[in-house]
Design a protein around this motif. Structure first.
Motif, PDB file in Angstrom:
ATOM      1  N   ASN A  36       0.856  -1.180   0.000  1.00 11.16           N
ATOM      2  CA  ASN A  36       0.000   0.000   0.000  1.00 11.16           C
ATOM      3  C   ASN A  36       0.894   1.232   0.000  1.00 11.16           C
ATOM      4  O   ASN A  36       1.886   1.289   0.737  1.00 11.16           O
ATOM      5  CB  ASN A  36      -0.890   0.030   1.242  1.00 11.16           C
ATOM      6  CG  ASN A  36      -1.977  -1.017   1.189  1.00 11.16           C
ATOM      7  OD1 ASN A  36      -2.465  -1.373   0.113  1.00 11.16           O
ATOM      8  ND2 ASN A  36      -2.369  -1.535   2.347  1.00 11.16           N
ATOM      9  N   VAL A  37       0.538   2.221  -0.806  1.00 10.28           N
ATOM     10  CA  VAL A  37       1.346   3.439  -0.924  1.00 10.28           C
ATOM     11  C   VAL A  37       0.450   4.654  -0.705  1.00 10.28           C
ATOM     12  O   VAL A  37      -0.627   4.759  -1.313  1.00 10.28           O
ATOM     13  CB  VAL A  37       2.016   3.537  -2.310  1.00 10.28           C
ATOM     14  CG1 VAL A  37       2.917   4.776  -2.380  1.00 10.28           C
ATOM     15  CG2 VAL A  37       2.811   2.271  -2.616  1.00 10.28           C
ATOM     16  N   VAL A  38       0.864   5.558   0.162  1.00 10.22           N
ATOM     17  CA  VAL A  38       0.191   6.844   0.358  1.00 10.22           C
ATOM     18  C   VAL A  38       1.181   7.954   0.051  1.00 10.22           C
ATOM     19  O   VAL A  38       2.304   7.952   0.566  1.00 10.22           O
ATOM     20  CB  VAL A  38      -0.356   6.991   1.791  1.00 10.22           C
ATOM     21  CG1 VAL A  38      -0.813   8.421   2.047  1.00 10.22           C
ATOM     22  CG2 VAL A  38      -1.509   6.035   2.027  1.00 10.22           C
ATOM     23  N   ALA A  39       0.773   8.882  -0.812  1.00 15.37           N
ATOM     24  CA  ALA A  39       1.634   9.998  -1.209  1.00 15.37           C
ATOM     25  C   ALA A  39       0.915  11.319  -0.939  1.00 15.37           C
ATOM     26  O   ALA A  39      -0.248  11.487  -1.333  1.00 15.37           O
ATOM     27  CB  ALA A  39       1.993   9.883  -2.692  1.00 15.37           C
ATOM     28  N   LEU A  40       1.598  12.237  -0.264  1.00 15.33           N
ATOM     29  CA  LEU A  40       1.089  13.581   0.016  1.00 15.33           C
ATOM     30  C   LEU A  40       2.029  14.589  -0.626  1.00 15.33           C
ATOM     31  O   LEU A  40       3.248  14.464  -0.495  1.00 15.33           O
ATOM     32  CB  LEU A  40       1.011  13.837   1.521  1.00 15.33           C
ATOM     33  CG  LEU A  40       0.256  12.808   2.377  1.00 15.33           C
ATOM     34  CD1 LEU A  40       0.369  13.189   3.846  1.00 15.33           C
ATOM     35  CD2 LEU A  40      -1.192  12.724   1.949  1.00 15.33           C
ATOM     36  N   GLY A  41       1.477  15.592  -1.299  1.00 11.08           N
ATOM     37  CA  GLY A  41       2.350  16.563  -1.942  1.00 11.08           C
ATOM     38  C   GLY A  41       1.723  17.937  -2.089  1.00 11.08           C
ATOM     39  O   GLY A  41       0.493  18.074  -2.150  1.00 11.08           O
TER      40      GLY A  41
END
Length: 228
Positions: free
Chosen positions: A218-223
């Motif tokens: 699982n991957v979570v990306a915040l930008g």
């Protein structure tokens, strides 16, 4: 197993903050370049096979999560279709004993550089304040700088003068994605994305033993995003 889920509180806090901010909507129109910077967490959802003989029955592994500085570049082909390329520093994952060797702790570590290209579809109008999107990508997971620990050497009958080493095969995987872009003003926005890469690898020890592992992280990306 450990580190199997990603806590959504950070993503929720960022989204809630964005929804309270004022300003004009960001127009993500055809020809726009979107450059982002932030952080990404990769949390493997491990399904481990057994280490090949000679080994204890049920000798398995687990892989811990890691978070790194990350970002990416998106190009809007049309007002709705985009190509997205995430970028990040290499991730370092600890490899832990599991199953019959669940009490031995860390048996190795590996660095991975996931290289992904997404095709994205963004919903609503180009100047909407909140634009959900979906994507589908292909990921090449490049594994490198694998290292075994003294615990691995002890488990496999090695010695300090001849420690057991390991290698991991780099593999391709399919990566579906969901996300949302939240405009702060005409140039700046926040981006929150979740995606999952379906990938497996084979680890080979210097003893000749092998173990197949489904990682499926699982991957979570915040930008934070700037539009050119």
């Amino acid at each position: 197993m450990q580190n199997k889920t990603i806590t959504p509180s950070l993503a929720g806090a960022v989204a809630a903050l964005a929804l309270t901010l004022s300003g004009g909507a960001q127009a993500q129109t055809a020809g726009s370049w979107l450059v982002r910077a932030g952080a990404t967490q990769i949390a493997p959802q491990v399904t481990s096979g057994d280490l090949s003989a000679p080994s204890f029955t049920g000798t398995k592994v687990d892989v811990h999560a890691d978070t790194q500085l990350a970002g990416g570049i998106t190009y809007m082909l049309t007002d709705h279709w985009a190509v997205d390329v995430p970028l990040a520093l290499p991730f370092k994952h600890n490899i832990m004993g599991a199953g019959a060797i669940g009490g031995v702790g860390k048996i190795g570590e590996v660095k991975v550089l996931p290289m992904t290209v997404f095709a994205q579809y963004r919903f609503l109008e180009a100047n909407a304040r909140v634009r959900p999107y979906v994507g589908l990508g292909v990921t090449y997971a490049k594994f490198f700088k694998e290292r075994g620990t003294a615990a691995l050497t002890g488990l496999t009958g090695g010695s300090p003068s001849r420690p057991t080493t390991l290698s991991a095969e780099s593999r391709f995987g399919l990566t579906p994605q969901v996300g949302v872009s939240i405009a702060l003003n005409d140039q700046w926005s926040l981006d929150v994305a979740y995606y999952k890469t379906f990938v497996k690898t084979r680890n080979t020890l210097s003893t000749g033993q092998t173990i197949d592992v489904k990682l499926n992280p699982n991957v979570v990306a915040l930008g934070v995003v700037y539009r050119f």
